[in-house]
Structure formats: C-alpha cells, structure tokens
Design an enzyme around this catalytic site. Structure first.
Site, PDB file in Angstrom:
ATOM      1  N   THR A 225      -6.288   2.067   0.996  1.00 22.83           N
ATOM      2  CA  THR A 225      -7.703   2.244   0.727  1.00 22.83           C
ATOM      3  C   THR A 225      -7.907   3.591   0.073  1.00 22.83           C
ATOM      4  OG1 THR A 225      -8.110   0.960   2.671  1.00 22.83           O
ATOM      5  CG2 THR A 225      -9.933   2.299   1.941  1.00 22.83           C
TER       6      THR A 225
ATOM      7  N   THR B 127     -10.725  -0.828  -1.387  1.00 21.49           N
ATOM      8  CA  THR B 127      -9.414  -1.071  -0.785  1.00 21.49           C
ATOM      9  C   THR B 127      -8.742  -2.333  -1.280  1.00 21.49           C
ATOM     10  OG1 THR B 127      -8.259  -1.203   1.339  1.00 21.49           O
ATOM     11  CG2 THR B 127     -10.323  -2.383   1.186  1.00 21.49           C
TER      12      THR B 127
ATOM     13  N   ASN C 233      -6.468  -3.086   1.110  1.00 16.45           N
ATOM     14  CA  ASN C 233      -6.038  -3.133   2.511  1.00 16.45           C
ATOM     15  C   ASN C 233      -4.693  -2.438   2.656  1.00 16.45           C
ATOM     16  OD1 ASN C 233      -6.363  -3.544   5.190  1.00 16.45           O
ATOM     17  ND2 ASN C 233      -5.434  -5.572   5.213  1.00 16.45           N
TER      18      ASN C 233
HETATM   19  O1  DON Z   1     -11.503  -2.587   5.424  1.00 19.78           O
HETATM   20  C1  DON Z   1     -10.753  -2.053   6.222  1.00 19.78           C
HETATM   21  O2  DON Z   1     -11.123  -1.585   7.278  1.00 19.78           O
HETATM   22  C2  DON Z   1      -9.282  -1.951   5.877  1.00 19.78           C
HETATM   23  N1  DON Z   1      -8.949  -2.963   4.911  1.00 19.78           N
HETATM   24  C3  DON Z   1      -8.974  -0.583   5.389  1.00 19.78           C
HETATM   25  C4  DON Z   1      -7.512  -0.395   5.127  1.00 19.78           C
HETATM   26  C5  DON Z   1      -7.122   0.997   4.920  1.00 19.78           C
HETATM   27  O3  DON Z   1      -7.896   1.904   5.021  1.00 19.78           O
HETATM   28  C6  DON Z   1      -5.688   1.218   4.647  1.00 19.78           C
HETATM   29  N2  DON Z   1      -5.431   2.504   4.220  1.00 19.78           N
HETATM   30  N3  DON Z   1      -5.210   3.491   3.940  1.00 19.78           N
END
Ligand code: DON
Length: 605
Positions: free
Chosen positions: A416, A434, A436
């Site tokens: 993200t 993101t 994900n």
């Molecule tokens: O929307 C969410 O909460 C997750 N898909 C976020 C993933 C995320 O932050 C991974 N990263 N660094």
C-alpha cells in the site's frame, strides 16, 4: 540521512528520505535562500496558527535508531509527499502550473503507478479524503469489489481448508477501482483535465526513470512477480533490475495514453479491459468485461470527529480506518491528559484503546452497501466512555475478556502507499491506495503493463481464520459478489479550531495503518512534536488478535518493557511499523515528511 532545507519564495525544495540521501533545490526565480533549518529549530517554532501550541522537543529512548531533531522539508505554498520522489515531483509540477491539490493528487496517483509499481497501481483501489478551502469535504471510496462470479467459500479446498488463492494468482483480484476513483475526484473537485494531469505519468512510463535502491530492493524481494508475465520487465534475463537501471514501461505508457484519450472508458472498456480479461482467462481468473464495465466509485461523507478540540476528517466504511481511529482517539480522550510519550502508561492506554477499537473493527465493520454498520454508536463519545470503564490502570486485559466485556463476541475468532498534498489555497488531499500485498497478486496484465491487486484476501476468506495480516474477522466481511472488502486504510485530515488544515496524514501497513496514522496525530496534538519528530518517534501496535503489543526494536526502554510485562502485556518486538507520509502546516507554509523508515520524497514550492 541529511535533509537540507531551504526557504525562500519560489524555491523548489526536493528531498529524498532514504533511497537517495541528499536534497536538491532549484530556484525557479533568482532568490536568496535563507537556509532556515526546520528540524531542531522548529521544535520551538509555533505552527502558523496562534491557536496551535508551540512545538516541544521530543525525547526518544537512547536505543532508538531514529533520533529526534531531524529536518522536515519546508515549502511556503504547496507540498506533496509520497513514497516516490518522482511521483511527488509530478504533483509539484501540477501545483506550480496552478493546479489545485486534487489535480496534483491525481497526477501523483498515476505517477506512482509507474514509479512505485509494487503498490501505487491502477490495478488496485483506494480512498481519498478531500478538504477544500471553500469548506467542502469529500470521501471518495474506490475500493475494489468482488467479481460477480465470486462466492463465500471460493478460497477453500475440497477439505474446507483455506488455500493461498486469495493472495497469489489470477483469482486473488478484486475489480480495480483506482482509475474510476481518481477520475471521479478530478472531475468533481479538480480544475484540470485527466489528459493534463496524466502527462507526467505517461512521460515517466514512456521515457523511463532510474530505479532507486528502494524499488530495486522490492523487486529483489518478490518471489511473486517472476511467476507471471511481469518477469520480462522486472527480471530481464532472469535477473532482478538493480539500482541505477532504467525502467521503461511502454505497455503501461500505452494504457495511460488510452486513459488520457478516452477517460475511464479507456481502462474499463476497450483494449485495456480486453487485455485484462484475456489475462484472467489465461490464469483461471473470474473477472469479466461486465465486472469492469460495472465498476463505480462511491462518494461518502467523511467521518467528522473531534479530539481535544481539533477536528478529524477520516474515511468511513468500506474502510475501517476512520471508525477505528475515531473510536481509539475517543477512548484516549477520556484520560484528562495523555501520559508522556514512551512511558508505561502511554503504551498501556494507547494499546488498550486500540485493542478495544479493533475488537469492534473485526466483528462489526464491512461494506455498508451489504451490512448494517453501527457507525454512530462506534464513533460516539459515550460509547468510548463505556469502553474506557473496561480498562484497568494497572493491568492489561486479555482480548478474549475485552471481547466479552464489550458484549460483542467475535463470531469466530502485505503493499500500500499513502500520499498527502496541499496547495496554496489551503485545499488538502489525503489518499491511500493499494494492491494489498507487495506486487499484489503478482499477476501482470500482458499487453497493458500493470499489476493486479490481491485485495480479495482482505475479506474474511474463512470467517474466524486470520488473513495475511493476522486479522481475525467475522461473517460481516465474508465474500459476496459486488461487495467491497473491509480495509484499514486511513487517509486523514486534521483541522485546527479555525477549521484550517493542520495535518494531512495516512499510511501503508495493513492494520498498522490505523495505529500508525493515529500516533502521528497523537504525537502532534498531544505531545506537540514537530512533524519530523512525530514521524520518527517509536511506534506501537495492537489489533486485538493476535493479543500482543507490537513495538519497534529499540523504541521501548527496558524499564517500560518490564513494567508492561508485569501488567500482563505480551510484547512483540518488530523491526519497523507502518509507512506514513504526512504534511503539517507551520508558520509561513508547510512541512512535509516522507516515511523515515522507507523511501520517498517531499516536493513543494
Ligand atoms: O486495505 C487494507 O487494509 C490493506 N489492503 C492494506 C494493505 C497494506 O497496507 C499492505 N502494505 N503495506
């Protein structure tokens, strides 16, 4: 890391956080740089508004690797901060040409798709919180949705066991929302055309850019990309691109050009959509033309809450970010004063607040188009007082007890990136976007040149079982066709008592987004740190389950750790928590700080 900071009108300040160690500046007209450093000296400088208390020098444990007193980047008029210097510069270019913060944020978003392909991508989705100087506010939800052919148990094998298909490969993707969401925000709140703001991204994709150490390390670290077509670009001759290589992405440039020429239809219909659907059929995916053509972003009302006299504008569901942050801050506000940063009581109270808010998050939140979310209750001050009464001052509460005390039984039991933009008029945009996991599902759309998300794993693929972030979520977030998977993304704008923008902040890091973002808010509002210190301060995290208090190695004194253990907290050290990018208003302008634990850049004028 050295960040020299220059101040003068019409001086462009450009600083790299980690990937490159130096700052450069270029004067767009001949002017004297005054050389005011913002770090240590700004500890005593009051932000521009007299209603905001002066900053206080921060003190961190001697074992902490990011000492207090570092410098922020200062710009008098406008500022953009992201995980990619190129992308921040793209926004800055738009701002200097007279674009507003929304124009610049959209330019930044498309540029990230080129220069931060592991996360900031058109194959994913996100959220944008907007505060305009004329008083209007908005929350644009362009989260991915589950394809029409998806189903509750689609990731279980014949024995009912959860597979990794929600994480890797063609089945893992939700229908991307990024292009539709950014175009919507631009059309409604921007001043420039999509064709104009997408130009910097097209140029970066077509002409290429030099891979920095952060991107090289991310490419080196992925075992997912080499399994799919992106390997041709990112692993030429089977070897990962290294620092200093030039990355040219002609296919992505063509896709961006199609969007410039045909707007959202250039992505959701026509040859780009055809390429995506062809990619699906090559790998057994289920996303169809119909799914793509049917995608619509949702405009929602931002959650408006208060914390000790300041106002927060935050993202409502389908993200859990705004609710969970608000609930945590409301609980913390019931203590008349916040305990000193880094003390035992600070860890205890902050972690106890997060723990309670995450129990609610994991069991009550989901897509409001599909489930009924008790939003008003969760963000009310009276509910926070009720929760506060379950916190003992001398002992940690096991999550299973929190759960039953709150009479909210759990049904059963990572990339993200965030960017912040402000402009000369005082408009502000906080956006988190993101794929994900890092590089999403790993699937790269042949012919169209972008990676697809693996956002389906943010659903409870098997309610009661942890997802890739260890989040144990309930039935309310189970898979249903057309539903948005619950997110933790927390783009947030903090206003002072005169409703002027004080802070624009948000983060990457799964559930740690919520805790990391709120700690920047706490560091600035409660501990009166300047932004550089607020960003460097050691962080903590608690998400109810697993029932452990995570902290950054070296960021907690031994005495505090001993006391917390004695109170019953299970401590878990981790190397680094959360990837935040933030802007704060100060006297005469703005300070921007990209995440000191990662790469990025602040660019302004
Ligand atoms: O929307 C969410 O909460 C997750 N898909 C976020 C993933 C995320 O932050 C991974 N990263 N660094």
């Amino acid at each position: 890391m050295s960040q020299s900071v220059r101040r003068a009108s019409a001086v462009l300040v450009v600083c790299h956080a980690v990937a490159l160690s130096a700052c450069s500046y270029s004067a767009s007209q001949s002017s004297t740089t005054m050389g005011t450093s913002v770090g240590a000296s700004s500890a005593s400088r009051a932000p521009g508004d007299p209603r905001i208390a002066p900053r206080v020098a921060a003190q961190f444990p001697s074992t902490w690797r990011l000492p207090a007193g570092a410098q922020a980047t200062f710009a008098p008029n406008a500022m953009a901060v992201s995980n990619s210097m190129h992308a921040s510069d793209a926004a800055s270019e738009i701002l200097k040409r007279g674009g507003n913060a929304v124009d610049a944020a959209v330019a930044l978003g498309f540029a990230l798709a080129v220069t931060w392909p592991e996360a900031g991508n058109i194959g994913g989705g996100g959220y944008m919180v907007i505060k305009l100087a004329d008083g209007r506010t908005a929350a644009v939800d362009y989260r991915e949705i589950a394809p029409k052919a998806s189903s509750r148990d689609m990731y279980l094998d014949a024995n009912g066991k959860l597979t990794d298909k929600s994480i890797v490969g063609h089945l893992a993707s939700g229908v991307p929302g990024a292009v539709a969401g950014m175009a919507h925000a631009l059309e409604k709140y921007g001043t420039m055309s999509l064709r104009e703001v997408i130009q910097p991204a097209i140029k970066l994709a077509r002409d290429g850019f030099v891979v920095d150490s952060a991107l090289a390390s991310s490419i080196r670290g992925t075992d997912r990309v080499p399994r799919f077509d992106g390997k041709t670009l990112f692993f030429p001759n089977g070897q990962p691109l290294t620092t200093g290589a030039r990355l040219v992405q002609p296919e992505l440039a063509r896709t961006l050009q199609a969007i410039a020429d045909n707007g959202v239809q250039g992505f959701y219909r026509g040859w780009v959509a055809d390429s995506l659907v062809a990619e699906m059929s090559r790998g057994g995916g289920i996303m169809t033309r119909d799914d793509l053509a049917g995608y619509t972003p949702r405009e929602r009302t931002p959650i408006r809450s208060t914390y000790r006299g300041f106002t927060l504008l935050a993202m409502p569901p389908s993200s859990s970010g705004g609710v969970t942050m608000t609930e945590s801050l409301n609980i913390l506000e019931t203590w008349p004063r916040t305990a000193p940063h880094g003390s035992t009581m600070w860890h205890h109270s902050v972690a106890s607040a997060y723990q309670r808010a995450f129990v609610d998050r994991n069991s009550k939140l989901g897509d409001p188009d599909f489930i009924s979310v008790p939003l008003e209750q969760l963000i009310s001050k009276s509910y926070a007082r009720q929760l506060r009464s379950t916190v003992r001052d001398d002992r940690a509460t096991p999550t299973r007890d929190v759960d039953s005390m709150m009479k909210a039984p759990l049904r059963e039991p990572m990339n993200t990136t965030h960017y912040s933009v402000v402009d000369r008029a005082g408009n502000a945009v906080a956006t988190t976007t993101t794929l994900n996991g890092s590089w999403g599902s790993g699937v790269w759309v042949r012919g169209a040149g972008f990676f697809l998300n693996n956002e389906m794993d943010d659903f409870a693929a098997q309610p009661g079982m942890p997802n890739m972030f260890g989040l144990v979520q309930g039935e309310q977030n189970a898979i249903q066709p057309g539903k948005r998977m619950l997110s933790a993304m927390s783009p947030t704008i903090v206003l002072d008592s005169a409703s002027q923008v004080l802070l624009v902040v948000g983060a990457a890091g799964g559930p740690t987004i919520i805790t990391g973002t709120s700690q920047i808010v706490l560091n600035v509002l409660d501990h009166r740190m300047n932004l550089a210190d607020a960003m460097r301060a050691p962080r903590l995290h608690h998400q109810a389950l697993p029932d452990s208090l995570r902290y950054e190695t070296g960021g907690m004194t031994t005495a505090v750790a001993d006391s917390l253990r004695a109170m019953g907290w299970a401590l878990q050290p981790v190397r680094a928590l959360v990837n935040v990018n933030a802007i704060m208003r100060v006297k005469g302008g703005w300070e921007g700080v990209p995440e000191p634990r990662r790469s990025g850049g602040a660019s302004g004028h």
